[in-house]
Design a protein around this motif. Structure first.
Motif: not given
Length: 507
Positions: A168-177
């Motif tokens: 999900r978007h939350e998973n991937l953006t959490s990884y980036v941030f």
């Protein structure tokens, strides 16, 4: 937060900077944003609920990823090496998808009834589009759509039928941030990626390099010479390889000078100690990073950084030097527990199951749901332990365990010993069905060209380091082992071939 927020931030922060492709013909952050807007409109016009990408890596891949994200549908990168039956079954899960496929893969998508573009057609059509902004009614909510699926990656299927992992978007953006500082790269920095688009590392590299402001290039067909030439020609500062690639580079006779290369990341499979030691000595000015992660965890959850590599290489302390074989320490935002078979957390130094939790951990499969316990921990099915300083050592898959009699034996332990022999390039140790012991230990070995070694000598080499019950009963020599593009060993193929060879010898 939707993935497109990362792109919009890049376009606002360094819009003119080339972020995809070569220095001369690449795509800027602002142009990538425009292409994604046109791509989202095309996806909506087609009435597609997903975008299937069945092609090699290249500029069309990030364009497809951000177009899908802006349209509010998931990207589905598919393994172009799958057989017809497996591919048809997978595509049946996405009957309303828009397809992007290499010309020789078009037939598969057409059989599934999908509208298909080649990667070149996809980018060219979007480049010619007059659409630069989505209508307000069609625009995706980049702040509130974090719970929607962004990418569906099908597991490799090395031990069973592929399962679709929902990221999900939350998973991937959490990884980036949690792993990258915005605009932290120099304008001249460039990353070279040598993994296929259906691997989580390809997805992770698109979004992390973009967020950092680093140009990303893809090497579609790897050879040591091509890789080295590209690094020099494009003045690559950072690169990602799998262990088999690094081994081929180290072993090659090519000119290995890479003055621009400041960072080299590797992962996806165990790295032989001899290979990484030689690479560290060959490129003393390069910072090496070992990244450990899974598709289900949105990529990296542990890192062995450059300073850790050099400290281990130069140390006289065996416990510190051993860390060169670790995957480093857990990244911020991830919690780790090593558990035994009764689900109890074990002490440092004790091997158990690696379990993790955190916002970047998806652990979710299409049609199945999230595979976490009541506390939100995901069992990776990898075995491992942590030392007193928190360095994680991964010892292979739980399912790889050989059960000989009543003894559980880890193939990785035997493989590590065999790889120390100077004649050995690669090895796979597996359990083969046996009437007396349940399983017996056998090994398939790849030797260095022109460096023969007798199988009995190799068995004695193992016996001297371990005990007789862990010594392979049979060692055979092959030209190569069955590995995926990312270097993962397909053990069931090794077992099948060993069994067929034995049956043929008995006839």
């Amino acid at each position: 937060m939707n993935l497109t927020m990362l792109l919009d931030m890049a376009a606002d922060g360094f819009g003119d900077r080339i972020v995809v492709g070569s220095r001369d013909l690449g795509i800027s952050a602002a142009r990538l944003q425009e292409l994604s807007v046109a791509g989202a409109a095309a996806i909506r016009e087609a009435g597609a609920d997903s975008v299937v990408y069945l092609a090699v890596n290249g500029p069309a891949f990030p364009v497809a990823m951000f177009s899908a994200a802006r349209a509010g549908v998931p990207l589905v990168p598919v393994n172009y090496r799958l057989g017809r039956e497996q591919l048809d079954a997978l595509l049946a899960n996405h009957p309303r998808a828009l397809g992007i496929a290499d010309p020789f893969q078009t037939e598969a998508l057409e059989r599934a009834g999908l509208k298909v573009f080649s990667p070149q057609e996809w980018v060219q059509n979007l480049a010619a589009s007059a659409i630069t902004e989505l209508d307000e009614d069609d625009a995706v909510d980049t702040d509130g759509d974090s719970d929607a699926p962004a990418v569906v990656i099908y597991t490799s299927g090395t031990t069973s039928a592929p399962k679709g992992v929902l990221l999900r978007h939350e998973n991937l953006t959490s990884y980036v941030f949690g792993s990258v500082e915005f605009a932290s790269a120099e304008e001249t920095d460039a990353a070279l990626v040598s993994v296929p688009p259906y691997h989580i590392a390809a997805v992770a590299n698109v979004i992390t390099n973009l967020y950092a402001g680093r140009r990303t290039m893809v090497l579609e067909q790897f050879t040591p010479q091509q890789w080295l030439d590209t690094v020099r020609r494009e003045e690559i500062s950072n690169a990602l390889v799998v262990p088999t690639m690094l081994a081929r580079i180290v072993e090659s006779d090519a000119d290995k000078s890479v003055p621009s290369l400041r960072g080299l990341a590797y992962g996806g499979a165990p790295m032989p100690a001899r290979v990484i030691e030689n690479a560290l000595q060959m490129w003393p000015e390069t910072g090496f990073v070992n990244a450990y992660g899974l598709t289900e965890t949105s990529s990296t959850i542990a890192v062995l950084g450059p300073d850790d590599h050099r400290a281990a290489l130069e140390s006289d302390d065996e416990s510190v030097r051993a860390r060169l074989g670790s995957v480093g320490q857990i990244v911020p935002g991830i919690e780790l527990e090593i558990r035994d078979l009764e689900d109890r957390v074990v002490e440092p130094g004790v091997t158990g199951r690696i379990c993790v939790r955190g916002d970047q951990v998806s652990a979710e499969y299409a049609g199945i749901g999230r595979m976490v316990d009541e506390r939100g921990f995901f069992d990776t099915r990898d075995k491992g332990y942590v030392d007193e300083e928190g360095f994680l050592f991964v010892g292979g898959r739980v399912d790889d365990t050989i059960i000989r009699g009543a003894e559980n034996i880890a193939p990785a332990e035997i493989e590590d010993v065999i790889l120390r022999h100077p004649a050995v390039l690669d090895v796979a140790v597996v359990g083969v069905p046996d009437d007396e012991w349940g399983q017996r230990i056998e090994a398939a070995v790849v030797l260095r060209p022109g460096v023969p070694v007798d199988a009995e000598e190799l068995r004695a080499f193992v016996r001297d380091a371990l005990r007789s019950s862990k010594t392979p009963e049979r060692i055979v020599y092959w030209d190569e082992l069955p590995r995926t593009e990312t270097g993962k060993l397909v053990r069931r193929h090794v077992v099948d071939r060993l069994t067929r060879q034995e049956q043929a010898a008995e006839v």
